[in-house]
Design an enzyme around this catalytic site. Sequence first.
Site, PDB file in Angstrom:
ATOM      1  N   LYS A 118      66.394   1.471  38.340  1.00 43.00           N
ATOM      2  CA  LYS A 118      67.140   1.915  37.152  1.00 43.00           C
ATOM      3  C   LYS A 118      68.304   2.744  37.685  1.00 43.00           C
ATOM      4  CE  LYS A 118      67.235   3.115  32.552  1.00 43.00           C
ATOM      5  NZ  LYS A 118      67.075   2.267  31.354  1.00 43.00           N
ATOM      6  N   GLU A 135      67.274  -2.619  35.948  1.00 39.12           N
ATOM      7  CA  GLU A 135      67.320  -2.407  34.497  1.00 39.12           C
ATOM      8  C   GLU A 135      68.581  -1.655  34.104  1.00 39.12           C
ATOM      9  OE1 GLU A 135      63.939  -0.424  32.567  1.00 39.12           O
ATOM     10  OE2 GLU A 135      65.202  -0.088  30.784  1.00 39.12           O
ATOM     11  N   GLY A 136      69.300  -2.180  33.122  1.00 38.52           N
ATOM     12  CA  GLY A 136      70.476  -1.487  32.596  1.00 38.52           C
ATOM     13  C   GLY A 136      70.072  -0.317  31.721  1.00 38.52           C
ATOM     14  N   ALA A 137      71.033   0.208  30.985  1.00 36.07           N
ATOM     15  CA  ALA A 137      70.764   1.221  29.963  1.00 36.07           C
ATOM     16  C   ALA A 137      71.434   0.697  28.707  1.00 36.07           C
ATOM     17  CB  ALA A 137      71.351   2.568  30.378  1.00 36.07           C
ATOM     18  N   GLY A 138      70.742   0.745  27.580  1.00 38.36           N
ATOM     19  CA  GLY A 138      71.315   0.200  26.349  1.00 38.36           C
ATOM     20  C   GLY A 138      71.588  -1.284  26.491  1.00 38.36           C
TER      21      GLY A 138
HETATM   22  N1  ATP Z   1      55.044  -5.338  23.438  1.00 35.76           N
HETATM   23  C1  ATP Z   1      55.017  -4.044  23.139  1.00 35.76           C
HETATM   24  N2  ATP Z   1      53.946  -3.493  22.550  1.00 35.76           N
HETATM   25  C2  ATP Z   1      53.928  -2.196  22.227  1.00 35.76           C
HETATM   26  N3  ATP Z   1      54.929  -1.330  22.479  1.00 35.76           N
HETATM   27  C3  ATP Z   1      56.010  -1.824  23.075  1.00 35.76           C
HETATM   28  C4  ATP Z   1      56.124  -3.188  23.440  1.00 35.76           C
HETATM   29  N4  ATP Z   1      57.345  -3.385  24.017  1.00 35.76           N
HETATM   30  C5  ATP Z   1      57.938  -2.199  24.008  1.00 35.76           C
HETATM   31  N5  ATP Z   1      57.152  -1.250  23.452  1.00 35.76           N
HETATM   32  C6  ATP Z   1      57.467   0.167  23.253  1.00 35.76           C
HETATM   33  O1  ATP Z   1      58.757   0.265  22.674  1.00 35.76           O
HETATM   34  C7  ATP Z   1      59.473   1.340  23.232  1.00 35.76           C
HETATM   35  C8  ATP Z   1      60.757   0.827  23.855  1.00 35.76           C
HETATM   36  O2  ATP Z   1      60.462  -0.051  24.924  1.00 35.76           O
HETATM   37  P1  ATP Z   1      61.223   0.092  26.309  1.00 35.76           P
HETATM   38  O3  ATP Z   1      61.120   1.478  26.813  1.00 35.76           O
HETATM   39  O4  ATP Z   1      60.744  -1.005  27.197  1.00 35.76           O
HETATM   40  O5  ATP Z   1      62.732  -0.184  25.809  1.00 35.76           O
HETATM   41  P2  ATP Z   1      64.073  -0.185  26.662  1.00 35.76           P
HETATM   42  O6  ATP Z   1      64.875  -1.333  26.166  1.00 35.76           O
HETATM   43  O7  ATP Z   1      63.719  -0.170  28.100  1.00 35.76           O
HETATM   44  O8  ATP Z   1      64.767   1.186  26.240  1.00 35.76           O
HETATM   45  P3  ATP Z   1      65.947   1.993  27.012  1.00 35.76           P
HETATM   46  O9  ATP Z   1      67.214   1.471  26.427  1.00 35.76           O
HETATM   47  O10 ATP Z   1      65.655   3.417  26.642  1.00 35.76           O
HETATM   48  O11 ATP Z   1      65.810   1.730  28.476  1.00 35.76           O
HETATM   49  C9  ATP Z   1      58.542   2.000  24.247  1.00 35.76           C
HETATM   50  O12 ATP Z   1      57.901   3.080  23.657  1.00 35.76           O
HETATM   51  C10 ATP Z   1      57.561   0.884  24.592  1.00 35.76           C
HETATM   52  O13 ATP Z   1      56.311   1.377  25.018  1.00 35.76           O
HETATM   53 MG    MG Z   2      64.199   1.218  29.504  1.00 33.40          MG
END
Ligand code: ATP
Ligand code: MG
Length: 221
Positions: free
Chosen positions: A37, A108-111
């Site tokens: 990240k 992994e990107g951000a947003g």
């Molecule tokens: N399949 C799933 N079942 C339950 N919870 C999930 C699932 N996928 C994602 N989540 C929950 O949704 C939330 C966001 O997921 P995640 O952190 O992977 O998003 P992100 O796109 O990486 O966000 P960011 O932009 O902050 O990096 C987290 O709390 C994660 O645990």
């Molecule tokens: Mg994330």
Amino acid sequence: MYRGLFITGTDTNVGKTIVSSALMHRYRGLAPLRYWKPIQTGAEKDDDTAVVRDLGACSDLEVMDKGYRLMRPVSPHLAAELSERRINIPEIERWMSEESGSSSWIVEGAGGVLVPINSWELMIDLMIHLTLPVLVVARSSIGTINHTLLTLEAIRNRAVQIAGIVMIGDKNPENRAAIERFGRVDVLGEMPRVEKLTAQTLGEWARADLDREGRLAEFLA
Ligand SMILES: Nc1ncnc2c1ncn2[C@@H]1O[C@H](COP(=O)(O)OP(=O)(O)OP(=O)(O)O)[C@@H](O)[C@H]1O
Ligand SMILES: [Mg+2]
């Protein structure tokens, strides 16, 4: 040229970190993998690297800790400005080149793709520089067709390679079909929302249902 994938999403909080963790389970048997990240915002409470270490059941070698760690939970360009820093793509490239070894990257990107990272560049400029094919994480629910097609169009406009889509949420065959048809892309996984994510449940899903045909192997092996 690096091997690996750049994980982006149609939005923040869509599931990029969970999908990155799932990819570790699915593909570590094929090639040595390293999750990274490079830009973490909201670092006072969010730590995607720690989540992947845990949910991806990663060894120390499988995660790279370096990168911009910005305290405020706002867009990277603003989070950097508030920390009196500037995000600099050549520096990210240098960190990566110093650490490359023989691993394939899960970056992994951000947003999403058009999030600014400084006053003149967007997240997609980082994707262009790292030359990794992009995996797009999207929601399955209403609104996703528009968000996903816009994301794909932005990626194609910059001639960045698209590796596929992973959808998160209750299966929605109509949304999936529309994304595949209009986006000219394959959905490689549909991950249900589960009550409690653990390394075990995520690993089981990833090995059984993520990229069943092994399309991502060409980018990782
Ligand atoms: N399949 C799933 N079942 C339950 N919870 C999930 C699932 N996928 C994602 N989540 C929950 O949704 C939330 C966001 O997921 P995640 O952190 O992977 O998003 P992100 O796109 O990486 O966000 P960011 O932009 O902050 O990096 C987290 O709390 C994660 O645990
Ligand atoms: Mg994330």
